[in-house]
Scaffold this active site. Structure first.
Site, PDB file in Angstrom:
ATOM      1  N   ASP A  48      49.409  49.702  30.072  1.00  0.00           N
ATOM      2  CA  ASP A  48      49.811  49.703  31.479  1.00  0.00           C
ATOM      3  C   ASP A  48      51.185  49.063  31.627  1.00  0.00           C
ATOM      4  O   ASP A  48      51.726  48.498  30.666  1.00  0.00           O
ATOM      5  CB  ASP A  48      48.765  49.013  32.369  1.00  0.00           C
ATOM      6  CG  ASP A  48      48.408  47.599  31.899  1.00  0.00           C
ATOM      7  OD1 ASP A  48      49.095  47.056  31.002  1.00  0.00           O
ATOM      8  OD2 ASP A  48      47.434  47.034  32.422  1.00  0.00           O
ATOM      9  N   ASN A  68      39.475  39.786  38.158  1.00  0.00           N
ATOM     10  CA  ASN A  68      38.799  40.558  39.212  1.00  0.00           C
ATOM     11  C   ASN A  68      37.990  41.725  38.639  1.00  0.00           C
ATOM     12  O   ASN A  68      37.513  42.574  39.379  1.00  0.00           O
ATOM     13  CB  ASN A  68      39.831  41.084  40.225  1.00  0.00           C
ATOM     14  CG  ASN A  68      40.827  42.055  39.598  1.00  0.00           C
ATOM     15  OD1 ASN A  68      40.765  42.335  38.399  1.00  0.00           O
ATOM     16  ND2 ASN A  68      41.743  42.564  40.398  1.00  0.00           N
ATOM     17  N   HIS A  71      39.202  43.999  36.487  1.00  0.00           N
ATOM     18  CA  HIS A  71      39.979  45.189  36.136  1.00  0.00           C
ATOM     19  C   HIS A  71      40.127  45.322  34.623  1.00  0.00           C
ATOM     20  O   HIS A  71      40.038  44.352  33.879  1.00  0.00           O
ATOM     21  CB  HIS A  71      41.339  45.208  36.839  1.00  0.00           C
ATOM     22  CG  HIS A  71      42.367  44.231  36.364  1.00  0.00           C
ATOM     23  ND1 HIS A  71      43.438  43.836  37.151  1.00  0.00           N
ATOM     24  CD2 HIS A  71      42.527  43.575  35.189  1.00  0.00           C
ATOM     25  CE1 HIS A  71      44.186  43.000  36.471  1.00  0.00           C
ATOM     26  NE2 HIS A  71      43.669  42.806  35.281  1.00  0.00           N
ATOM     27  N   GLU A 117      41.978  48.587  39.128  1.00  0.00           N
ATOM     28  CA  GLU A 117      41.539  47.502  39.994  1.00  0.00           C
ATOM     29  C   GLU A 117      40.166  47.831  40.605  1.00  0.00           C
ATOM     30  O   GLU A 117      39.725  48.985  40.564  1.00  0.00           O
ATOM     31  CB  GLU A 117      42.560  47.316  41.125  1.00  0.00           C
ATOM     32  CG  GLU A 117      43.963  46.900  40.656  1.00  0.00           C
ATOM     33  CD  GLU A 117      44.076  45.405  40.335  1.00  0.00           C
ATOM     34  OE1 GLU A 117      43.199  44.863  39.632  1.00  0.00           O
ATOM     35  OE2 GLU A 117      45.058  44.789  40.777  1.00  0.00           O
TER      36      GLU A 117
HETATM   37  P1  PGA Z   1      45.110  37.852  30.787  1.00  0.00           P
HETATM   38  O1  PGA Z   1      45.029  39.112  31.730  1.00  0.00           O
HETATM   39  O2  PGA Z   1      44.840  38.346  29.406  1.00  0.00           O
HETATM   40  O3  PGA Z   1      46.508  37.365  30.927  1.00  0.00           O
HETATM   41  O4  PGA Z   1      44.075  36.896  31.260  1.00  0.00           O
HETATM   42  C1  PGA Z   1      43.980  40.001  31.574  1.00  0.00           C
HETATM   43  C2  PGA Z   1      44.105  41.070  32.603  1.00  0.00           C
HETATM   44  O5  PGA Z   1      44.410  40.748  33.762  1.00  0.00           O
HETATM   45  O6  PGA Z   1      43.866  42.238  32.283  1.00  0.00           O
END
Ligand code: PGA
Length: 239
Positions: free
Chosen positions: A66, A133, A135, A140
């Site tokens: 992404d 959250n 995702h 999302e």
């Molecule tokens: P993080 O993010 O590895 O920085 O915790 C994970 C994500 O939001 O997909």
């Protein structure tokens, strides 16, 4: 689903070691890779192993999971920049191909379509982090099992993380992500989860209802899902 729980000291090395094993048995692997705080120690461990000759990316193809929309090419939070700094620039030879999301050259919708074409060439192994959250990528909450690769409006928390945790110069409001459907078409998926702040959402993702409220829950229907969590992240799942 295979759930592997490891002490935090062993977690990144285990994932890196398993990646080395995959690359040795399938040198032309097509890998989809995320960025973020979760995979960073995995890439450090993997780079060290690749540099010591345990395996090579020379024939592998890497597809970025992404990217933010609206951050400049040199922004510290850019996913392509992070993957280059944390892995690709640390290993020689580099991969046969690296496919970032073409957000600098193309309009967002076109960049998403182009990136989907790249991923449609097939993904052998997809690594994912888990958002606080629920995702995966920028799928999302509200995303469905058939969500395509697309431009998405980010939840406030996701955009804020770009600034607060990844050093972005401003809060991005949108992102481009491989869709849930494309991720599910990967031959194999490894969900990487570390830290106590992911314990609650990991529990929901693995044991709560499957549905758009927690997009990571869709991964449970993948025939080859491996969840690799450290002890803190797995605290509620293994309760
Ligand atoms: P993080 O993010 O590895 O920085 O915790 C994970 C994500 O939001 O997909």
């Amino acid at each position: 689903m295979e759930l592997i729980v490891l002490p935090v000291e062993a977690w990144a090395e285990r994932v890196a070691g398993d990646l080395v094993e995959r690359l040795r048995s399938a040198p032309d692997l097509r890998l989809c890779l995320p960025t973020g705080d979760t995979p960073a120690p995995v890439y450090a461990a993997l780079a060290a192993r690749l540099e010591s000759g345990e395996a090579s990316l020379e024939r592998a193809t890497i597809v970025l999971l992404d990217e933010w929309v609206g951050l400049g090419p040199d922004d510290a939070a850019r996913c392509d920049g992070r993957l280059r700094r944390e892995l690709l620039e640390r290993v020689s030879p580099g991969p046969a191909a690296f496919h970032p999301v073409r957000v600098d050259e193309l309009a967002p919708e076109q960049a998403a379509a182009r990136h989907d074409d790249v991923a449609a060439g097939g993904l052998g192994l997809t690594l994912l982090g888990l958002g606080a959250n629920g995702h995966v990528g920028f799928n999302e909450p509200g995303s469905t099992a058939d969500s395509p690769t697309r431009v998405v409006t980010l939840e406030a928390g996701s955009g804020d993380a770009a600034v607060a945790r990844y050093g972005a110069e401003r809060v991005p409001e949108a992102g481009i992500t491989l869709g849930v459907a494309r991720l599910m078409a990967s031959d194999e998926i490894w969900l990487l989860v570390s830290g106590a702040r992911k314990a609650e959402i990991l529990d929901q993702a693995l044991r709560g209802p499957v549905g758009p409220d927690v997009p990571a829950s869709f991964l449970r229907s993948h025939p080859r899902l491996r969840v690799i969590a450290d002890t803190a992240a797995a605290a509620l799942v293994t309760r």
